[in-house]
Structures are given as C-alpha cells and as structure tokens.
Design an enzyme around this catalytic site. Sequence first.
Site, PDB file in Angstrom:
ATOM      1  N   TYR A   1       0.826  -1.211   0.000  1.00 16.40           N
ATOM      2  CA  TYR A   1       0.000   0.000   0.000  1.00 16.40           C
ATOM      3  C   TYR A   1       0.863   1.266   0.000  1.00 16.40           C
ATOM      4  CZ  TYR A   1      -4.152  -2.872   0.960  1.00 16.40           C
ATOM      5  OH  TYR A   1      -5.164  -3.796   0.882  1.00 16.40           O
TER       6      TYR A   1
ATOM      7  N   LYS B   1       3.036 -15.189   2.659  1.00 11.89           N
ATOM      8  CA  LYS B   1       2.992 -15.975   1.423  1.00 11.89           C
ATOM      9  C   LYS B   1       4.446 -16.286   1.073  1.00 11.89           C
ATOM     10  CE  LYS B   1       0.736 -17.787  -2.079  1.00 11.89           C
ATOM     11  NZ  LYS B   1      -0.191 -18.926  -1.953  1.00 11.89           N
TER      12      LYS B   1
ATOM     13  N   ASP C   1      -5.632  -6.289   5.758  1.00  9.87           N
ATOM     14  CA  ASP C   1      -6.813  -5.584   5.253  1.00  9.87           C
ATOM     15  C   ASP C   1      -7.868  -6.613   4.838  1.00  9.87           C
ATOM     16  OD1 ASP C   1      -8.466  -3.562   4.287  1.00  9.87           O
ATOM     17  OD2 ASP C   1      -7.418  -3.408   2.358  1.00  9.87           O
TER      18      ASP C   1
ATOM     19  N   ASP D   1     -11.518  -8.054   7.093  1.00 13.63           N
ATOM     20  CA  ASP D   1     -12.904  -8.001   6.595  1.00 13.63           C
ATOM     21  C   ASP D   1     -13.550  -9.383   6.710  1.00 13.63           C
ATOM     22  OD1 ASP D   1     -12.573  -5.298   5.798  1.00 13.63           O
ATOM     23  OD2 ASP D   1     -13.831  -5.620   4.034  1.00 13.63           O
TER      24      ASP D   1
ATOM     25  N   ASP E   1      -3.474 -17.936   1.947  1.00 12.74           N
ATOM     26  CA  ASP E   1      -4.637 -18.618   1.354  1.00 12.74           C
ATOM     27  C   ASP E   1      -5.208 -19.647   2.323  1.00 12.74           C
ATOM     28  OD1 ASP E   1      -2.210 -19.930   0.993  1.00 12.74           O
ATOM     29  OD2 ASP E   1      -2.618 -20.590  -1.058  1.00 12.74           O
TER      30      ASP E   1
HETATM   31  C1  IPM Z   1      -9.377  -0.301   5.966  1.00 10.58           C
HETATM   32  C2  IPM Z   1      -9.788   0.250   4.646  1.00 10.58           C
HETATM   33  C3  IPM Z   1      -8.662   1.121   4.095  1.00 10.58           C
HETATM   34  C4  IPM Z   1      -7.419   0.269   4.034  1.00 10.58           C
HETATM   35  C5  IPM Z   1      -8.955   1.781   2.738  1.00 10.58           C
HETATM   36  C6  IPM Z   1     -10.221   2.618   2.773  1.00 10.58           C
HETATM   37  C7  IPM Z   1      -7.805   2.589   2.228  1.00 10.58           C
HETATM   38  O1  IPM Z   1     -10.121  -0.769   3.769  1.00 10.58           O
HETATM   39  O2  IPM Z   1      -9.095   0.490   6.883  1.00 10.58           O
HETATM   40  O3  IPM Z   1      -9.331  -1.525   6.102  1.00 10.58           O
HETATM   41  O4  IPM Z   1      -7.234  -0.482   3.081  1.00 10.58           O
HETATM   42  O5  IPM Z   1      -6.623   0.325   4.954  1.00 10.58           O
HETATM   43 MG    MG Z   2     -10.206  -2.680   4.688  1.00  8.76          MG
END
Ligand code: IPM
Ligand code: MG
Length: 357
Positions: free
Chosen positions: A142, A191, A247, A251, A223
Amino acid sequence: MNYQIAVLGGDGIGPEITECAVAVLKKTAEKSGISLQFTPYLIGGCAIDAVGVPLPEETVQGCLASDSVLLGAVGGPKWDGLSGSQRPEAALLGIRSALGLYTNLRPAKLFPALRGASPLREEIVGAGFDILIVRELTGGIYFGDRGYRNGKYGEEAFDTEAYSITEIERIGRAAFEAAMKRSRRLTSVDKANVLETSRLWRKIMHQLSAEYPAVQYNDLFVDNAAMQLVRNPKQFDVIVTSNMFGDILSDEASQITGSIGMLASASLGSGTRGMYEPIHGSAPDIAGQNRANPIAAILSGAMMLRYSFGLSAEADCIEQAVDRVLEQGYRTADLIGSTDAVPIGCREMADRILHAL
Ligand code: IPM
Ligand code: MG
C-alpha cells in the site's frame, strides 16, 4: 485528567457514527470525572470539496497536537474518478503514515448475543471466538512504488511491496507483546512460498519467537489462513500479518462476528497517541438514513480509552453496555439475522448504549 481528541468524521456514514462514539465518550467522561475535548477536522472527500485536498495540513497538525484521533470513514462514488493521490483513501494512508501508526489492532470477537447473526454454523462457532488481528499499517504494497511503464504486453500498471527488517521487527514485537497479554498463541500469516518480503517476514518472526518462548507460535500461508478462518476460527488467538493481507483477512474475520459494522480498530505507533476507527468503510448507499451500525465506532472509542489513556475500566463499561443492548435484542439493519431481533436505527442504537452505560 484532560485529553484532546481530534475528530475526523470523514464521508458517508462517517460523521453520523462518529457522533455516536463522541456521545458515548462524553457520557463516560462525565461519569468518571475525566475531561475530554473534541475538535473536528476535515479528511477525505469532504476535505476535497471544502479545500481541494483530501488531507489538509491543518488536519495533520491538529492530529499531531492531540492526544488521540477518532476517525469515521472516507470515500464515496463522488470522488471515485480522481487519480490515486487525490483520492479520499490517500488521506487515510497519509494520516496513518504522518502519525507513525504502524500497528493496527483489529479485534474480531463474537458477542454471544450475535451467534445467530454469524454466517457460520452453530457447531463451528461453538462458545464463540475472540481473535486479534495485528495488521502492519504503514508499509508493504500500500506504500510501495507504483505507476505505469512499458512492459512485455505494452503499457502496464505496477505496485511493489517492500518490507524492511525494522518494519517487520516492530510489528512482530507488538504482536508477541499482545499475545503475551492474551492466551499466548500467535499465528503469523504470509505468502513465503512465493514472496521475498514474506520470506524475510517469516525469518524475523522466527527470530522473535525465540525471544518469546511462552508464546505458542505458528506460520500460515495467507490462502490457508483465509480458509481456516471460516473452517475453525476458534483455533486463532492473535494473527500478525502484512498491510494488504491484514486488510483482507480483517474483513473476512469481521463478517463471521455477524457484521462488518461491529469491528473496531486501534492504530498505534511508538507513543500513546493512537487513531481509532471502525474497520468498515463510508457506506455511501446508506449515509444519512439513520441505518448505519454505530457499534464499531463506539467500540473504537472504548479502545481509545484503553490503549491511549490507560482507562481500562471505562473501556470495559462501554463494551458491557454494547453487550447488554445486544442481549436485549436490539439490532441495526446489518445485524438482522435472527427472527426475534428488534430493528432500530443508528441513533436509537447509540441512545440504547448511552442508557445502558
Ligand atoms: C481499511 C480500509 C482502508 C485500508 C482503505 C479505505 C484505504 O479498507 O481500513 O481496512 O485499506 O486500509
Ligand atoms: Mg479494509
């Protein structure tokens, strides 16, 4: 005690959920005799609209002058056409980096009342799970070099991942320390069968593991980790991983707790100043409709009390209040999985939590 808090509501549902978190923090401060001062600053799309840049210098300086930062969310379709560095998301990466917040703690804990909202079967969820994802936040792909160039098939885009020994070591240490305070199990996700950065990551983690013999350590490929999270989430205590893998996995971990609207996060550096934000985004489709779940923002406020101000008892109080309201059956729209739930709006959820405090 007197603390200055910079409030970065941002875009979409950001301002409404942040307002709820501020209300809960104010009530907590009142009850425990501490003084919290909140100062709003612009970030993301609203900053682009107001002053032409996603991360105004005033915001950076305001955060640097504060004891901690509360953030909502940034981004939305209105600004999707902008180029990389002009986008609202660039501000989020920029402020994390400007404040030196390389450790991102993302707890994925299943509240008992939400067992029915988890997409996982009851026998997999069992008595629940409590996972802490430690995501590296200011390095990796990133933040690597990116751009366009001429490649084998003509014009191509590229992104690069780099990790220094220093960056891996400091996030690794944060993860081992976190594991020491919990059930002393740590999984490092990489990985290493493909990526050079992952091979260095693994080497450094193994060195650290020798320093922390009390922590039961293992490695997983990303994975496999993604699969294990839904196969048997109870096997995990602390997971440490790179920026991008963290990230993605956070989620996934959030959804098995019932909703991404539940997950809070703390971003920390070497000092006590932190930035606290829900892991969900700005959800522009439901913004301003009183439908958002404010719990992730409220729990982020609790994490601020715990990690930046050392107010663990006060943080516990907020978490218990959330627990009680969920036990009473109140749910925002994202959590309506079970039939006996009482659907309520964002503001009502915050009011219930305030009342339970
Ligand atoms: C998070 C979000 C951010 C990230 C985005 C919005 C840049 O997805 O905080 O997880 O990838 O860090
Ligand atoms: Mg995120």
